[in-house]
Write an enzyme that holds these catalytic residues in place. Structure first.
Site, short mmCIF file in Angstrom:
data_model
loop_
_atom_site.label_atom_id
_atom_site.label_comp_id
_atom_site.label_asym_id
_atom_site.label_seq_id
_atom_site.Cartn_x
_atom_site.Cartn_y
_atom_site.Cartn_z
N SER A 103 0.83 -1.21 0.00
CA SER A 103 0.00 0.00 0.00
C SER A 103 0.86 1.25 0.00
O SER A 103 2.01 1.24 0.44
CB SER A 103 -0.91 0.02 1.22
OG SER A 103 -1.75 -1.11 1.25
N1 SAH Z 1 -1.26 -4.76 4.14
C1 SAH Z 1 -0.55 -4.94 2.87
C2 SAH Z 1 -1.40 -4.50 1.68
C3 SAH Z 1 -1.64 -5.67 0.83
S1 SAH Z 1 -2.75 -5.51 -0.52
C4 SAH Z 1 0.80 -4.28 2.90
O1 SAH Z 1 1.13 -3.59 3.85
O2 SAH Z 1 1.57 -4.48 1.95
C5 SAH Z 1 -4.09 -6.55 0.03
C6 SAH Z 1 -3.75 -7.99 0.38
O3 SAH Z 1 -4.97 -8.60 0.84
C7 SAH Z 1 -3.27 -8.86 -0.79
O4 SAH Z 1 -2.05 -9.46 -0.42
C8 SAH Z 1 -4.37 -9.90 -0.95
O5 SAH Z 1 -3.91 -11.16 -1.38
C9 SAH Z 1 -4.96 -9.95 0.44
N2 SAH Z 1 -6.34 -10.46 0.55
C10 SAH Z 1 -7.40 -10.22 -0.25
N3 SAH Z 1 -8.49 -10.87 0.19
C11 SAH Z 1 -8.13 -11.53 1.32
C12 SAH Z 1 -8.81 -12.40 2.23
N4 SAH Z 1 -10.10 -12.75 2.07
N5 SAH Z 1 -8.11 -12.88 3.28
C13 SAH Z 1 -6.78 -12.57 3.46
N6 SAH Z 1 -6.10 -11.78 2.63
C14 SAH Z 1 -6.75 -11.26 1.56
#
Ligand code: SAH
Length: 217
Positions: A67
């Site tokens: 992000s």
């Molecule tokens: N917090 C992260 C942002 C990641 S983007 C950071 O600091 O880099 C969002 C993430 O959510 C992705 O890796 C995606 O695979 C995950 N995601 C999406 N749906 C999800 C679910 N139902 N359960 C767990 N993770 C999920």
């Protein structure tokens, strides 16, 4: 390959990034301090070394992103983390947000639905510095019933609506920060579970996250 050296140049860029985020409206000194401490370039491939401290999202593989730092700071500030808060994070991704929460003193329980991203974090040596973060491979929609209830819940993917099971895993007085919306743009919301079990909803700015997807992969 991930970089492992944190140079003076990186530290300087990090200071600039922190100033940028402050100018964009983040006021929590604890959050700004965390951003200025954490070597964000460690969370990216060394190909991104030149740009790691720009206030932008970057690809981390599997169509996912780390992000934007401003977004991480914004959600972290809304969560009002206190030392030893039990925080459930949905969407571990690069683990950068999880490390920000740990720097704020939280005990972090973070879930990722993509095995490749989960496995990459197991190999990521820097995370050994953070025993306060527990990593789980699973579907965030299910939460972690065994470890519930949580003081705080943070969702880092776009949810079409507030996931009921996760509300069920919040303590009375607990808060959830979640980008809500089924389209390209979501509204950042903060849900507070009142002592009588009712929910208070506050609406903040617009953001654009990758979608929260059901099931594991
Ligand atoms: N917090 C992260 C942002 C990641 S983007 C950071 O600091 O880099 C969002 C993430 O959510 C992705 O890796 C995606 O695979 C995950 N995601 C999406 N749906 C999800 C679910 N139902 N359960 C767990 N993770 C999920």
């Amino acid at each position: 390959m991930r970089p492992t050296e944190d140079s003076y140049r990186h530290k300087g860029l990090r200071k600039k990034l922190t100033d940028t985020i402050r100018e964009k409206g983040i006021t929590s000194e604890e959050v700004l301090q965390a951003i200025s401490q954490i070597p964000r370039h460690f969370f990216l491939d060394s190909a991104f070394d030149e740009v790691a401290y720009e206030d932008r999202a970057f690809p981390i593989g599997e169509d996912q992103t780390i992000s934007q730092p401003y977004t991480v700071a914004y959600q972290s500030q809304l969560l009002e983390v206190k030392k030893f808060d039990k925080v459930l994070e949905i969407g571990t991704g690069s683990a950068y947000q999880a490390v920000v929460l740990a720097e704020l003193g939280a005990l972090v329980f973070t879930i990722e639905r993509q095995k490749k991203l989960f496995d990459a974090n197991k190999q990521f040596a820097f995370l050994k510095k953070y025993p306060a973060i527990k990593f789980f491979y699973g579907d965030g929609y299910e939460g972690l019933p065994t470890y519930a209830p949580f003081d705080k819940v943070i969702i880092t993917a776009a949810a079409p609506e507030i996931p009921a099971k996760l509300v069920g895993q919040m303590k009375p007085g607990g808060m959830m920060v979640i980008p809500v919306g089924a389209g390209e743009i979501q509204l950042m919301k903060r849900i507070t579970k009142l002592d009588d079990g009712n929910l208070k909803e506050e609406v903040f700015d617009r953001f654009s996250f990758v979608p929260m997807v059901e099931g594991r992969r």
